[in-house]
Design a protein around this motif. Structure first.
Motif, PDB file in Angstrom:
ATOM      1  N   TYR A  13      -0.286  20.457  73.679  1.00  0.00           N
ATOM      2  CA  TYR A  13      -0.311  21.848  74.126  1.00  0.00           C
ATOM      3  C   TYR A  13      -1.245  22.684  73.263  1.00  0.00           C
ATOM      4  O   TYR A  13      -1.891  23.614  73.762  1.00  0.00           O
ATOM      5  CB  TYR A  13       1.109  22.430  74.133  1.00  0.00           C
ATOM      6  N   LEU A  17      -4.292  24.987  74.632  1.00  0.00           N
ATOM      7  CA  LEU A  17      -4.535  26.387  74.270  1.00  0.00           C
ATOM      8  C   LEU A  17      -5.965  26.586  73.773  1.00  0.00           C
ATOM      9  O   LEU A  17      -6.625  27.571  74.117  1.00  0.00           O
ATOM     10  CB  LEU A  17      -3.546  26.836  73.189  1.00  0.00           C
ATOM     11  N   ALA A  31       0.559  32.968  71.000  1.00  0.00           N
ATOM     12  CA  ALA A  31       0.447  32.429  72.364  1.00  0.00           C
ATOM     13  C   ALA A  31       1.640  31.535  72.680  1.00  0.00           C
ATOM     14  O   ALA A  31       2.197  31.583  73.790  1.00  0.00           O
ATOM     15  CB  ALA A  31      -0.859  31.657  72.518  1.00  0.00           C
ATOM     16  N   GLU A  34       4.667  33.748  73.318  1.00  0.00           N
ATOM     17  CA  GLU A  34       4.587  34.438  74.609  1.00  0.00           C
ATOM     18  C   GLU A  34       4.874  33.480  75.763  1.00  0.00           C
ATOM     19  O   GLU A  34       5.584  33.827  76.708  1.00  0.00           O
ATOM     20  CB  GLU A  34       3.202  35.052  74.788  1.00  0.00           C
ATOM     21  N   ARG A  35       4.336  32.273  75.694  1.00  0.00           N
ATOM     22  CA  ARG A  35       4.463  31.346  76.822  1.00  0.00           C
ATOM     23  C   ARG A  35       5.825  30.674  76.891  1.00  0.00           C
ATOM     24  O   ARG A  35       6.128  30.014  77.881  1.00  0.00           O
ATOM     25  CB  ARG A  35       3.345  30.316  76.772  1.00  0.00           C
ATOM     26  N   THR A  36       6.606  30.824  75.853  1.00  0.00           N
ATOM     27  CA  THR A  36       7.971  30.302  75.891  1.00  0.00           C
ATOM     28  C   THR A  36       8.982  31.433  75.990  1.00  0.00           C
ATOM     29  O   THR A  36      10.167  31.241  75.725  1.00  0.00           O
ATOM     30  CB  THR A  36       8.268  29.442  74.640  1.00  0.00           C
ATOM     31  N   GLN A  92       3.953  22.481  81.013  1.00  0.00           N
ATOM     32  CA  GLN A  92       3.985  23.869  81.502  1.00  0.00           C
ATOM     33  C   GLN A  92       5.212  24.105  82.379  1.00  0.00           C
ATOM     34  O   GLN A  92       5.885  25.134  82.261  1.00  0.00           O
ATOM     35  CB  GLN A  92       2.721  24.170  82.329  1.00  0.00           C
ATOM     36  N   ALA A  96       8.357  26.639  81.775  1.00  0.00           N
ATOM     37  CA  ALA A  96       8.768  27.640  82.773  1.00  0.00           C
ATOM     38  C   ALA A  96      10.252  27.497  83.099  1.00  0.00           C
ATOM     39  O   ALA A  96      10.975  28.498  83.215  1.00  0.00           O
ATOM     40  CB  ALA A  96       7.923  27.491  84.041  1.00  0.00           C
TER      41      ALA A  96
END
Length: 200
Positions: A13, A17, A31, A34-36, A92, A96
């Motif tokens: 990952y 990025l 980052a 934020e993405r988790t 990803q 999510a």
């Protein structure tokens, strides 16, 4: 709650990025947070050794930008990202699902707290000797609504975990046999039937 990243997933990952844009270490940590959905904020002690390893492997380079060190992906790194696109998609989707599960849990907790607050306010508003209103927690309907909230959390948690496991398995090249899905369908039907019998 299971780990946000399985073994080896964080390394991949990080490459993904950096494939988007060069970044400095703090930017990478932000980052990831934020993405988790804020569920995973790695420490410098987690990120920098992995970046150093990626640099050793020739997948990442670093350069100075004032007082910051900026990391950028190499062509070899881009080739690995391209070759493992399906794995990255699985990661990803797992992230999510994790964020959705956390949001569902928070939502249920907030709703439960609001019901409790409403019941407390109703109890405080009663004059002495006035009978309790049906909104209080002694009301079986209120207790049943609380249990429905628990059911929502349990079902969503189960769905998210199974979905993430299956997607990650397939993304990594694993086979998902029809018999596995058939067994899952039977188990769910049996569970639903058991619930119906319990309800009478």
């Amino acid at each position: 709650m299971p780990p946000v990243f399985s073994h080896g997933d964080l390394r991949l990952y990080l490459l993904a990025l950096l494939d988007e844009t060069p970044r400095h270490g703090y930017d990478i940590m932000q980052a990831l947070s934020e993405r988790t959905g804020g569920t995973y904020t790695p420490s410098a002690g987690t990120i920098y050794p992995r970046l150093a390893k990626l640099e050793e492997e020739g997948l990442v380079t670093k350069s100075a930008d004032g007082r910051k060190t900026v990391y950028a992906i190499t062509e070899a790194g881009r080739a690995e990202v391209a070759a493992r696109a399906a794995d990255i998609d699985g990661i990803q989707e797992g992230l999510a699902d994790s964020v959705r599960l956390i949001a569902d849990g928070v939502r249920a907790s907030v709703q439960d707290a609001m019901r409790s607050l409403r019941a407390d306010l109703a109890a405080a508003a009663r004059t002495p000797g006035e009978p309790a209103r049906p909104e209080t927690r002694d009301d079986p309907r209120v207790r049943s609504r609380d249990q429905l909230q628990r059911v929502d959390v349990l079902v969503n948690d189960f769905r998210g975990r199974v979905r993430a496991d299956l997607r990650t398995h397939v993304a990594r090249g694993g086979e998902l046999a029809a018999s596995v899905v058939d067994d899952l369908a039977r188990a769910l039907d049996d569970a639903a039937e058991a619930v119906r019998r319990s309800l009478g």
